[in-house]
Design an enzyme around this catalytic site. Sequence first.
Site, PDB file in Angstrom:
ATOM      1  CD  GLU A  30      16.354 -22.071  13.080  1.00  0.00           C
ATOM      2  OE1 GLU A  30      16.391 -21.477  11.999  1.00  0.00           O
ATOM      3  OE2 GLU A  30      15.532 -22.961  13.345  1.00  0.00           O
ATOM      4  CG  ASP A  58      17.301 -21.167   5.535  1.00  0.00           C
ATOM      5  OD1 ASP A  58      16.749 -20.489   4.663  1.00  0.00           O
ATOM      6  OD2 ASP A  58      17.015 -21.086   6.744  1.00  0.00           O
TER       7      ASP A  58
END
Length: 398
Positions: A151, A167
């Site tokens: 990210e 995640d």
Amino acid sequence: MLALRKALVALVAAATVTAGLTTVGPASRAEAAVPTTIPLEIKNTSGRSDQVYIYNIGTLLSTGQQGWADANGTFHAWPAGGNPPTPAPDASIAGPANGQTKTIRMPKFSGRVYFSYGQKLVFKLTTGGLVQPAVQNPSDPNVNILFNWTEYTLNDAGLWINSTQVDMFSAPYAVGVKNTAGAVKNTGHLKPGGYNGFFNALRGQPGGWANLIRTRSDGTVLRALAPGHGIEAGALPATVMNDYINRVWSKYSTSTLTVTPFADQPGTKYYGRVSGNVMNFTNGSGAVVTSFQKPDSDSIFGCYKLLDAPNDLVRGPISRTLCAGFNRSTLLTNPNQPDTSSAGFYQDTVTNHYSRKIHAQMVDGKAYGFAFDDVGNHESLVNDNNPQTAYITLDPFS
């Protein structure tokens, strides 16, 4: 960095439709002279022969549009989606072969760079935006593909890019940035043997933790789900943290938990006491400023639901502190939070063993094992206000 924490909480909440992608870093500041695009060097040291596919998807910060960037950094807006979801345009970029490096351009995005091995990822569009892979969903079209993502936010104030395991723990990689003065920062590298070391350690952890590991029919280990996703998928007991939660609630029914959420504001303190099923926090004047119901394991691992953390200056900072204390199991050993010294992390038998085992295998000890792993600056994030080049290194599966 509240924006990063908020974004990662949203990811852990497992929302697969994104109206706007991850925000990593603060809002744009026009005073920094950051180019419209910067190079992203992707180096493949994976040792794998599979074709690699790269995707750069996100929100174009100048307009707020969602879309993808091609290898030249040119933005393409997503077309309208449908219900049921419709296939997204093929945004893939052919990645480097093992031992090779490929350079693409990053625009001023807030988003993700995905990479997959052997197969292209499946992205679809709904009327609400892009549907991203949901690895906890056994019917997701990407569930048998080996992939991962980073990210990032690139804006007028600089670059923020992370290596995240919020995640899942999957294909190993590291990120870095070189600034205009030539200084390089990087994070996310595993120790030698750290990839296999993590999976072996997780397999040996009793209590259902081994069930987080997902393996393809050909024997390829694909990933380990984060524990919140493991609970959602039925792989990890929903009660896995209950014993610790009960002990925390018992302790602070007769003593006070002091939270000092801002390192640069030592005078800002909140005081937590449990009454019944609720922990009430008061300020220095004795006024109740926020309250938390007794959380469950999923709320702790996801830092959401009963530990929701709005991007404000009171509840959010207290909640992220509680979340970190629960995941690291420091709330019983230290009534003054946050506890920022890693020496005391994960010492209780009831803890976030997934995050514990990831941190143990990192070269610099830093990771995003849960959403608020940046409490105390233990996160795998690099940032520079004057970025010249960004880096993603696809590391060995060893």
